[in-house]
Scaffold this motif. Sequence first.
Motif, PDB file in Angstrom:
ATOM      1  N   ASP A 270       0.561  -1.356  -0.084  1.00  0.00           N
ATOM      2  CA  ASP A 270      -0.039   0.100   0.145  1.00  0.00           C
ATOM      3  C   ASP A 270       0.939   1.093   0.106  1.00  0.00           C
ATOM      4  O   ASP A 270       1.613   1.576   1.049  1.00  0.00           O
ATOM      5  N   PRO A 271       0.994   1.933  -1.107  1.00  0.00           N
ATOM      6  CA  PRO A 271       1.726   2.820  -1.181  1.00  0.00           C
ATOM      7  C   PRO A 271       1.781   4.034  -0.341  1.00  0.00           C
ATOM      8  O   PRO A 271       2.424   5.133  -0.032  1.00  0.00           O
ATOM      9  N   ARG A 272       0.447   4.196   0.614  1.00  0.00           N
ATOM     10  CA  ARG A 272       0.256   5.116   1.447  1.00  0.00           C
ATOM     11  C   ARG A 272       0.954   4.958   2.883  1.00  0.00           C
ATOM     12  O   ARG A 272       0.827   5.819   3.711  1.00  0.00           O
ATOM     13  N   LEU A 273       1.076   3.545   3.210  1.00  0.00           N
ATOM     14  CA  LEU A 273       1.746   3.095   4.324  1.00  0.00           C
ATOM     15  C   LEU A 273       3.249   2.988   4.189  1.00  0.00           C
ATOM     16  O   LEU A 273       3.809   2.264   5.333  1.00  0.00           O
ATOM     17  N   HIS A 274       4.031   3.411   3.201  1.00  0.00           N
ATOM     18  CA  HIS A 274       5.261   3.244   3.200  1.00  0.00           C
ATOM     19  C   HIS A 274       5.970   4.550   2.499  1.00  0.00           C
ATOM     20  O   HIS A 274       5.371   5.141   1.643  1.00  0.00           O
ATOM     21  N   SER A 275       7.199   4.650   2.972  1.00  0.00           N
ATOM     22  CA  SER A 275       7.769   6.238   2.715  1.00  0.00           C
ATOM     23  C   SER A 275       8.535   6.023   1.138  1.00  0.00           C
ATOM     24  O   SER A 275       8.420   5.073   0.705  1.00  0.00           O
ATOM     25  N   HIS A 276       8.715   7.276   0.713  1.00  0.00           N
ATOM     26  CA  HIS A 276       9.202   7.291  -0.687  1.00  0.00           C
ATOM     27  C   HIS A 276      10.579   6.595  -0.612  1.00  0.00           C
ATOM     28  O   HIS A 276      10.902   6.038  -1.501  1.00  0.00           O
ATOM     29  N   HIS A 277      11.365   7.000   0.490  1.00  0.00           N
ATOM     30  CA  HIS A 277      12.469   6.304   0.293  1.00  0.00           C
ATOM     31  C   HIS A 277      12.648   4.721   0.394  1.00  0.00           C
ATOM     32  O   HIS A 277      13.473   3.896  -0.209  1.00  0.00           O
TER      33      HIS A 277
END
Length: 596
Positions: free
Chosen positions: A110-117
Amino acid sequence: MTHASRLSAVRNSMAQQGLNAFIVPHDDEHLGEYIPPYAERLDWISGFNGSAGAAVVLADKAAVFVDGRYTVQVRHQCDPALFEYHHLIAEPYLDWLLAELAPGSRVGFDPRLHSHHWHKNAETRLAANSITLVPVTENLIDLHWHDRPVPGCHPALLLDQEYSGQHSEAKRSRIADTLAAGKINAQLLTQAEPINWLLNIRGRDIDCLPVVLSFALLHQNGAVQLFADPAKFEGLDLQLHCGQNVTLAPVGKLEAALQTLGEQGARVQLDPHTANAWSTLMLSQSGAKLVFAEDPCMLPKACKNPVEVNGSRAAHLRDGAAVCRFLAWLDRRVTEPNPEQEDEGTLADRLAAFRQQNPEFVEPSFNTISALGPNAAMCHYHHDNGTPRALGQDAIYLVDSGGQYLDGTTDITRTIAVDQPDDEMRKLFTLVLRGHIDLACARFPSGTGGLQLDALARMPLWQQGYNFDHGTGHGVGHYLSVHEGPQRISPKGSMVPLTTGMIVSNEPGYYREDGFGIRCENLQVVQPADTDGELPVFEFETLTLVPFDTRLVDVDWLEPKHVQWLNHYHKTVWERISPQLSGDDLTWLEQATRPL
């Protein structure tokens, strides 16, 4: 649903979407340490409810990854028939995934729950092994969590300058100037604490963390677009409080605002470690030019101004008196008939009741760790996770607790003799206390980071063949998070220089699984030291004012300088706390602060 049926349901969704793995972090979309109940997906899938960790679900197995604070707890909470256990630091879950998956596999996240890095690093590492990282549009946990809590709507608080020490306009102008110097059009702020600090607002959206959950865009001219539930500000004049050019919109409007910046070709700065991957994908896909840098609010927020430092001192005076009343009551209760009628839960409730007698008290700063005997070996133990252990069967009791006050945040751990500790317990307690004192006495030149000081607190333990598997000290906010960065004292810690106004904990410990746990914690504020030398030097001022239990001290393991420090500290506690106590509590404090 049982955890087995929950795993089965998620695996069915994985199969439908062609995924060979799905990652479940302990995070919400703001990527802060503390999350609201509706974001406790890791707990839902695994049963583990610590404050840090992750689970990875494969078609035929699953694993939970936790750090050193939770290696005991995870075994109590997660079914070994369903989950393997791994150390989050020593065995990162990306390494585990690479070992478990074949080339051509697809890993859902889920891209909302992980940082860009994290996203960029994971994408690169997995791609090198021909494994694809696949963003999901709806979290696979949410598809099956049918009784998922709904977000609350708690009123916001406009924090007066009497407590904040600086108006929002001044803060915004200071940071906007740095954006202008770097030709940055807007700064995306995604974590609640810096946004709440910047606007001098607070809230009750998460237990123990007094924030309004929100996102914000800070523009080069100092204007702020705040994205939060407008109902939380009903009846409040945000512009009157914050100054001009602060607008409020629902969180759902953030996507359009990011797209607008992209269409303008704006240079948008964000912190790759705290901004979620969804926001960076939205910005980059819409045409924005991304600039990566640390959140510019974090350092000024960490360096408390004089008003905030004075407020913290006042909060610790009140808090110290409450904790002393509790410890005095506990000593009396141990000697009364039927002490076993008390357990870890009733002890925690009693301590909370003493704090609540302060009209300035708002709420705890974290869930109290009230742990007897072997339960204290779990650094972040909570009595609600099982049957609370009763008083009367253990020699020592560990209580780690804190309070949120309008003028400061407190965090204190004391280890208390509630029966007859043996010689080894007293030796280990004294080694931990000795390390605490060595760090408290440190003087260090400008530019020194917490990483360089960490060994001071560990050396007495190291020399006797012991250690503890957690950091020595974390930053503490001002009526904000009890855990804040960028400052910390840890073997994997920060090289951000410790400087005036930063508040850090000093909390070495020792933990023996199935035996006992020891921790000695005070909060300290960094202040300039008065020296005759050429270099600017800093030292720690201790804020916490509660005696250490000298019944656990073996003076044979102390040097004279440690005895001198402890006697001076206890003299200070007596002088500052005694005016707030009376009767049996005052008698207890007099005995507890007697010199060695």
